[in-house]
Scaffold this active site. Sequence first.
Site, PDB file in Angstrom:
ATOM      1  N   GLU A   1       4.024 -13.430  11.342  1.00  0.00           N
ATOM      2  CA  GLU A   1       2.689 -13.924  12.205  1.00  0.00           C
ATOM      3  C   GLU A   1       3.128 -15.023  12.839  1.00  0.00           C
ATOM      4  OE1 GLU A   1       2.714 -13.271   8.494  1.00  0.00           O
ATOM      5  OE2 GLU A   1       2.325 -11.365   9.021  1.00  0.00           O
TER       6      GLU A   1
ATOM      7  N   SER B   1       9.019  -6.272  -1.917  1.00  0.00           N
ATOM      8  CA  SER B   1      10.146  -7.300  -2.128  1.00  0.00           C
ATOM      9  C   SER B   1       9.742  -8.322  -3.043  1.00  0.00           C
ATOM     10  CB  SER B   1      10.217  -8.225  -0.532  1.00  0.00           C
ATOM     11  OG  SER B   1       9.422  -7.518   0.283  1.00  0.00           O
TER      12      SER B   1
ATOM     13  N   HIS C   1      15.049  -3.606  -0.496  1.00  0.00           N
ATOM     14  CA  HIS C   1      13.862  -2.499  -0.620  1.00  0.00           C
ATOM     15  C   HIS C   1      14.694  -1.184  -1.443  1.00  0.00           C
ATOM     16  CE1 HIS C   1      10.526  -3.762   1.874  1.00  0.00           C
ATOM     17  NE2 HIS C   1      11.471  -4.825   2.019  1.00  0.00           N
TER      18      HIS C   1
ATOM     19  N   ARG D   1       9.621   2.397  -0.382  1.00  0.00           N
ATOM     20  CA  ARG D   1       8.352   2.146   0.472  1.00  0.00           C
ATOM     21  C   ARG D   1       8.792   2.422   1.895  1.00  0.00           C
ATOM     22  NH1 ARG D   1       5.175  -2.705  -1.306  1.00  0.00           N
ATOM     23  NH2 ARG D   1       3.322  -1.792  -1.435  1.00  0.00           N
ATOM     24  N   THR D   2       8.047   3.190   2.651  1.00  0.00           N
ATOM     25  CA  THR D   2       8.148   3.181   4.012  1.00  0.00           C
ATOM     26  C   THR D   2       7.071   2.316   4.651  1.00  0.00           C
ATOM     27  OG1 THR D   2       8.871   5.648   3.999  1.00  0.00           O
ATOM     28  CG2 THR D   2       7.995   4.987   5.956  1.00  0.00           C
ATOM     29  N   HIS D   3       7.557   1.435   5.445  1.00  0.00           N
ATOM     30  CA  HIS D   3       6.751   0.354   6.028  1.00  0.00           C
ATOM     31  C   HIS D   3       5.954   0.938   7.368  1.00  0.00           C
ATOM     32  CE1 HIS D   3       8.528  -2.230   3.300  1.00  0.00           C
ATOM     33  NE2 HIS D   3       7.367  -3.048   3.383  1.00  0.00           N
TER      34      HIS D   3
ATOM     35  N   ASN E   1       6.506 -17.293   0.516  1.00  0.00           N
ATOM     36  CA  ASN E   1       6.566 -18.254   1.285  1.00  0.00           C
ATOM     37  C   ASN E   1       5.099 -18.636   1.570  1.00  0.00           C
ATOM     38  OD1 ASN E   1       7.004 -15.543   2.712  1.00  0.00           O
ATOM     39  ND2 ASN E   1       5.909 -16.907   4.216  1.00  0.00           N
TER      40      ASN E   1
ATOM     41  N   SER F   1       2.072  -4.363   4.359  1.00  0.00           N
ATOM     42  CA  SER F   1       2.073  -3.153   3.669  1.00  0.00           C
ATOM     43  C   SER F   1       0.821  -3.133   2.767  1.00  0.00           C
ATOM     44  CB  SER F   1       3.322  -3.168   2.801  1.00  0.00           C
ATOM     45  OG  SER F   1       3.070  -4.021   1.541  1.00  0.00           O
TER      46      SER F   1
HETATM   47  N1  HPA Z   1       3.971 -12.578   6.500  1.00  0.00           N
HETATM   48  C1  HPA Z   1       4.082 -11.232   6.294  1.00  0.00           C
HETATM   49  N2  HPA Z   1       4.839 -10.669   5.448  1.00  0.00           N
HETATM   50  C2  HPA Z   1       5.299 -11.391   4.689  1.00  0.00           C
HETATM   51  C3  HPA Z   1       5.574 -12.766   4.528  1.00  0.00           C
HETATM   52  C4  HPA Z   1       4.876 -13.518   5.617  1.00  0.00           C
HETATM   53  O1  HPA Z   1       4.585 -14.638   5.727  1.00  0.00           O
HETATM   54  N3  HPA Z   1       6.326 -13.064   3.789  1.00  0.00           N
HETATM   55  C5  HPA Z   1       6.997 -12.092   2.955  1.00  0.00           C
HETATM   56  N4  HPA Z   1       6.246 -10.895   3.555  1.00  0.00           N
END
Ligand code: HPA
Length: 276
Positions: free
Chosen positions: A197, A43, A75, A96-98, A239, A216
């Site tokens: 999280e 991403s 994606h 991508r496959t997550h 972020n 990933s």
């Molecule tokens: N956590 C997990 N995956 C992510 C985050 C995050 O803060 N930001 C973009 N992908």
Amino acid sequence: MSSYSNPLDDPAADPFEVAARAASDIARLTGVPQHDIALTLGSGWGKAADLLGETTTTIPATEVTGFSRPALAGHVGSLRSILTPGGTRVLVIGARTHYYEGHGVRRVVHSVRTAAATGAKTMVLTNGAGGIKETWTPGTPVLISDHINLTADSPLEGATFIDLTDLYSSRLRDLARTIDPSLDEGVYCQFRGPHYETPAEVQMAKTIGGHIVGMSTALEAIAAREAGMEVLGFSLITNLAAGIQTTPLSHQEVLEAGQAAEPVISDLLARVIGTL
Ligand code: HPA
């Protein structure tokens, strides 16, 4: 004819044989028998391949054996063959496959095994991720120096003991820093997702030595090492991780940070790949 819509879902399938079939699909559809470098776009990195060189073919991922449709807007579901000005062939994997999609780890690492089967010796893995270091503002690209795999899973099957020392090649990280000496690096923690999280989980990641949180890359890097490839990993900090930033996280915010960073990371990636 197999009753499985994806051959990797057949437990009796050999994932390396499926990857070899995928690589011959790519050779046939692109007219390029071998690729040198493979690049997975995470991403925020969607447009980062545009400056690499001339895209000679774009293939919908669904035309390649074992690939799945992307689960997410943002994606891109295609594979591209790019010829760099230096004559290097780059296979760009925008599909991508997550792990959180729940299709199993064989599907997650299929693109990496396919890349190896096309002849690629270098695997460049990129992702959008949360940052734990407060000095990283959204839009900062960072090198992955190592990982902590919190999925409790592995792409390796059976007693396959693979050394993961220097998994994220220090040689390639040094090369990347010759292009941008300001590039910072950190340890990537792969969580299962798809939820972000909790602040407590981010604190745990920090305590055990993590700097980046995402969903990933670690499983893919392990498969790349198993396949004998040298790995370069980049996270785009979209972020600050939950609890480090005080506002709630949103996928929209992740996409917007990616879009804003696009020109800078496209240029960085093109210049780094130009030196490989
Ligand atoms: N956590 C997990 N995956 C992510 C985050 C995050 O803060 N930001 C973009 N992908």
